[in-house]
Each structure stands twice: as structure tokens, then as C-alpha cells.
Design a protein around this motif. Structure first.
Motif, mmCIF file in Angstrom:
data_model
loop_
_atom_site.group_PDB
_atom_site.id
_atom_site.type_symbol
_atom_site.label_atom_id
_atom_site.label_comp_id
_atom_site.label_asym_id
_atom_site.label_seq_id
_atom_site.Cartn_x
_atom_site.Cartn_y
_atom_site.Cartn_z
ATOM 1 N N HIS A 164 48.033 36.073 40.018
ATOM 2 C CA HIS A 164 47.521 35.639 41.319
ATOM 3 C C HIS A 164 46.338 34.660 41.160
ATOM 4 N N GLY A 165 46.289 33.956 40.021
ATOM 5 C CA GLY A 165 45.233 32.985 39.796
ATOM 6 C C GLY A 165 43.884 33.579 39.466
ATOM 7 N N GLU A 166 43.820 34.879 39.179
ATOM 8 C CA GLU A 166 42.556 35.548 38.893
ATOM 9 C C GLU A 166 42.438 35.894 37.415
ATOM 10 N N HIS A 167 41.197 36.142 36.963
ATOM 11 C CA HIS A 167 40.935 36.447 35.561
ATOM 12 C C HIS A 167 39.990 37.632 35.429
ATOM 13 N N MET A 168 40.151 38.368 34.345
ATOM 14 C CA MET A 168 39.231 39.435 33.978
ATOM 15 C C MET A 168 38.002 38.802 33.344
ATOM 16 N N LEU A 169 36.810 39.268 33.714
ATOM 17 C CA LEU A 169 35.582 38.710 33.160
ATOM 18 C C LEU A 169 35.529 38.904 31.651
ATOM 19 N N ALA A 170 34.850 38.003 30.965
ATOM 20 C CA ALA A 170 34.628 38.157 29.528
ATOM 21 C C ALA A 170 33.744 39.377 29.276
ATOM 22 N N PRO A 171 33.944 40.086 28.163
ATOM 23 C CA PRO A 171 33.173 41.310 27.908
ATOM 24 C C PRO A 171 31.665 41.123 27.949
ATOM 25 N N GLU A 220 31.730 46.777 44.993
ATOM 26 C CA GLU A 220 32.309 45.781 44.091
ATOM 27 C C GLU A 220 33.221 44.864 44.896
ATOM 28 N N ILE A 221 32.899 43.587 44.921
ATOM 29 C CA ILE A 221 33.737 42.595 45.596
ATOM 30 C C ILE A 221 34.665 42.003 44.548
ATOM 31 N N GLY A 222 35.907 42.413 44.558
ATOM 32 C CA GLY A 222 36.891 41.952 43.581
ATOM 33 C C GLY A 222 37.202 43.036 42.568
ATOM 34 N N THR A 223 38.203 43.844 42.854
ATOM 35 C CA THR A 223 38.581 44.947 41.959
ATOM 36 C C THR A 223 39.172 44.428 40.659
ATOM 37 N N GLY A 224 40.013 43.397 40.772
ATOM 38 C CA GLY A 224 40.624 42.808 39.577
ATOM 39 C C GLY A 224 41.371 43.835 38.762
ATOM 40 N N SER A 225 41.071 43.894 37.478
ATOM 41 C CA SER A 225 41.779 44.803 36.567
ATOM 42 C C SER A 225 41.404 46.263 36.795
ATOM 43 N N GLY A 226 40.234 46.500 37.379
ATOM 44 C CA GLY A 226 39.727 47.866 37.526
ATOM 45 C C GLY A 226 38.833 48.305 36.384
ATOM 46 N N TYR A 227 38.713 47.486 35.342
ATOM 47 C CA TYR A 227 37.878 47.859 34.194
ATOM 48 C C TYR A 227 36.410 47.925 34.580
ATOM 49 N N LEU A 228 35.910 46.887 35.237
ATOM 50 C CA LEU A 228 34.517 46.908 35.660
ATOM 51 C C LEU A 228 34.292 48.016 36.683
ATOM 52 N N THR A 229 35.277 48.271 37.521
ATOM 53 C CA THR A 229 35.199 49.383 38.471
ATOM 54 C C THR A 229 34.955 50.688 37.738
ATOM 55 N N ALA A 230 35.693 50.897 36.656
ATOM 56 C CA ALA A 230 35.533 52.116 35.860
ATOM 57 C C ALA A 230 34.149 52.185 35.238
ATOM 58 N N CYS A 231 33.664 51.059 34.702
ATOM 59 C CA CYS A 231 32.316 51.031 34.120
ATOM 60 C C CYS A 231 31.275 51.422 35.163
ATOM 61 N N LEU A 289 35.268 33.087 44.531
ATOM 62 C CA LEU A 289 35.691 34.247 45.310
ATOM 63 C C LEU A 289 36.913 33.851 46.124
ATOM 64 N N ARG A 290 37.963 34.597 45.978
ATOM 65 C CA ARG A 290 39.254 34.237 46.558
ATOM 66 C C ARG A 290 39.160 34.082 48.080
ATOM 67 N N GLY A 291 39.631 32.934 48.559
ATOM 68 C CA GLY A 291 39.686 32.692 49.997
ATOM 69 C C GLY A 291 38.398 32.177 50.596
ATOM 70 N N LEU A 292 37.364 31.951 49.773
ATOM 71 C CA LEU A 292 36.072 31.543 50.315
ATOM 72 C C LEU A 292 36.002 30.028 50.435
ATOM 73 N N HIS A 293 36.030 29.556 51.666
ATOM 74 C CA HIS A 293 35.908 28.122 51.924
ATOM 75 C C HIS A 293 34.731 27.809 52.838
ATOM 76 N N ALA A 294 34.145 28.849 53.404
ATOM 77 C CA ALA A 294 33.024 28.664 54.318
ATOM 78 C C ALA A 294 32.155 29.913 54.224
ATOM 79 N N PRO A 295 30.912 29.851 54.717
ATOM 80 C CA PRO A 295 30.046 31.040 54.670
ATOM 81 C C PRO A 295 30.753 32.260 55.248
ATOM 82 N N ALA A 296 30.621 33.390 54.540
ATOM 83 C CA ALA A 296 31.307 34.611 54.932
ATOM 84 C C ALA A 296 30.683 35.214 56.188
ATOM 85 N N VAL A 297 31.515 35.894 56.955
ATOM 86 C CA VAL A 297 31.068 36.619 58.146
ATOM 87 C C VAL A 297 31.575 38.042 58.019
#
Length: 233
Positions: free
Chosen positions: A68-75, A95-106, A222-230
Motif C-alpha cells: 500500500h505504498g507504506e514502509h516499516m521504519l528503520a530500526p 500511535e498514528i500509523g499502525t503499519g507492521s505493528g512492531y512499533l505498536t508492540a514496543c 502521512l497517508r492522505g495528508l494534503h492539507a492541515p488536519a481537522v
């Protein structure tokens, strides 16, 4: 080890060496020395959070594609942000962006509760499986939602916030800042490629924020961010 594909010839001893090398050759040299953070990173199997054909690279100094065009952060980036945020055992994390769930677990191993949101439902389902296997699901609530444009988040305030996608402008961090409790800390990467800066934002008062630069990096927006978030409270 029974994982399919290229991981099939590797066993636990191989991955233990990869994980040790990750800590000693990538994370410690990047000045990540907090014992709690090192214990968490040294105790989780990072390759369990990626696809079988990526498992050989799970401990390498690189971002890994998640689909889906996303990447896991470098360690080392994960290590630095965990050390900077210093989640405590009685704190709540967004956490904004669950991704792989690894950082979520940390985060779940360091804090009391993690609320994680991603707008890719597949990521939420994958992460749920790993978090369940680790016995961490009672500390984590996973949601599908669009953090760039507002979602019904679980709480009005958090002690720690991680924004795992970059924000083109600093003002785009402001809606997230308003979700911080006084004394709370947020990690965000601000800017556009090739000049992005990781930042620690601390809420020191009701309308007072301290912003400290941490390091330079480049992250997916951040996925879908094209303007200031509301956001909706």
C-alpha cells in the motif's frame, strides 16, 4: 523455522544474531542507550512483523515495504524515537500509523495503553495477529481511521503521541499537539524530501509547547495528508 520463501533456511540462532547485530551496530551507535528501550528492542522478533520474503532483511538498517505504498521504519529511527519519548508504565500512547505493528508492540511493552490508528484495514488485521500472539492485545486498541482528516479517537488527551508519517509543515502537527496532556511528548517528522527533521514536541502548558530537533531523516508522508488536519473530539 518454517517460514516460507527466502526465510525457510534460517533458524532462531540466525535471527538472534541478526537482532544482536542490529542493537550493537545500528541502535547503540545512534546513541540509543536507554536500558528499557534496548530491552524491548532486544526482546522482540522483528521478522515476525514482516512478510516472509522480507524476513531476512528485518534487522537491516533500512525501511522495509509493507504494501500500500507504506514502509516499516528503520530500526535506529524506532530506537531513537522510543528513547526520546520515554513512555512510562502508567502512560497512554496514541500511535498514528499502525503499519507492521512492531512499533505498536514496543510501545505496549513500555506503556500502559496504546491506541493505534491506520487507514489501511489490512495493517490493523496483521498487527492484531502478532499482538495477540505476544499477549499484548489487552494493552492495545486498534482502529481503522483517517488520521489526516479526522477520526473518532478514543481519548481527549494522551501522554505520548507517535506520528509515523511525515508532516509537510509544522502547523500540520498542531491538531495532534492539542491531544497531548500537559507534560506529554510527541514525535513527528516535519518537512518534505530531501529535508525532513525529526522533532520532539513537549506540551509544557495549556497553550505552551517546546519543540526540539532530534535528527534528520526522510519518511513517507502521512497517508492522505494534503492539507492541515481537522479532528473531531
Amino acid at each position: 523455522m518454517t517460514d516460507a520463501g527466502s526465510a525457510a533456511t534460517l533458524d532462531t540462532t540466525d535471527y538472534a544474531l541478526f537482532r544482536s547485530n542490529m542493537i550493537e551496530q545500528q541502535i547503540r551507535p545512534w546513541d540509543v542507550l536507554d536500558p528499557r528501550v534496548l530491552d524491548v528492542l532486544g526482546g522482540l522478533w522483528r521478522h515476525h512483523f514482516v512478510a516472509p520474503d522480507q524476513q531476512r532483511l528485518a534487522y537491516a538498517d533500512m525501511e522495509l515495504p509493507l504494501g500500500h505504498g507504506e514502509h516499516m521504519l528503520a530500526p535506529k529511527v524506532e530506537g531513537r524515537l522510543l528513547q526520546a519519548l520515554a513512555p512510562q508504565a502508567n502512560e497512554t500512547v496514541l500511535e498514528i500509523g499502525t503499519g507492521s505493528g512492531y512499533l505498536t508492540a514496543c510501545l505496549a511493552l513500555l506503556a500502559a495503553q496504546v491506541d493505534s490508528v491506520d487507514n489501511v484495514a489490512e495493517f490493523k488485521h496483521r498487527a492484531r495477529g502478532q499482538l495477540t500472539a505476544l499477549g499484548l492485545l489487552d494493552r492495545v486498541e486498534l482502529r481503522t481511521g483517517d488520521a489526516a482528516h479526522g477520526w473518532d479517537h478514543q481519548r481527549s488527551q494522551y501522554d505520548v503521541i507517535v506520528v509515523s508519517g511525515s508532516l509537510p509543515k509544522l502547523e500540520m502537527a498542531q491538531p495532534f499537539e492539542q491531544l497531548l496532556a500537559v507534560g506529554g511528548r510527541m514525535f513527528a517528522v516535519i518537512g518534505t524530501a530531501p529535508a525532513m527533521h525529526a522533532m520532539l514536541i513537549t506540551r509544557s502548558g495549556e497553550q505552551a509547547f517546546n519543540r526540539t530537533g532530534l535528527f534528520e531523516t526522510v519518511l513517507d508522508p502521512l497517508r492522505g495528508l494534503h492539507a492541515p488536519a481537522v479532528f473531531r473530539l
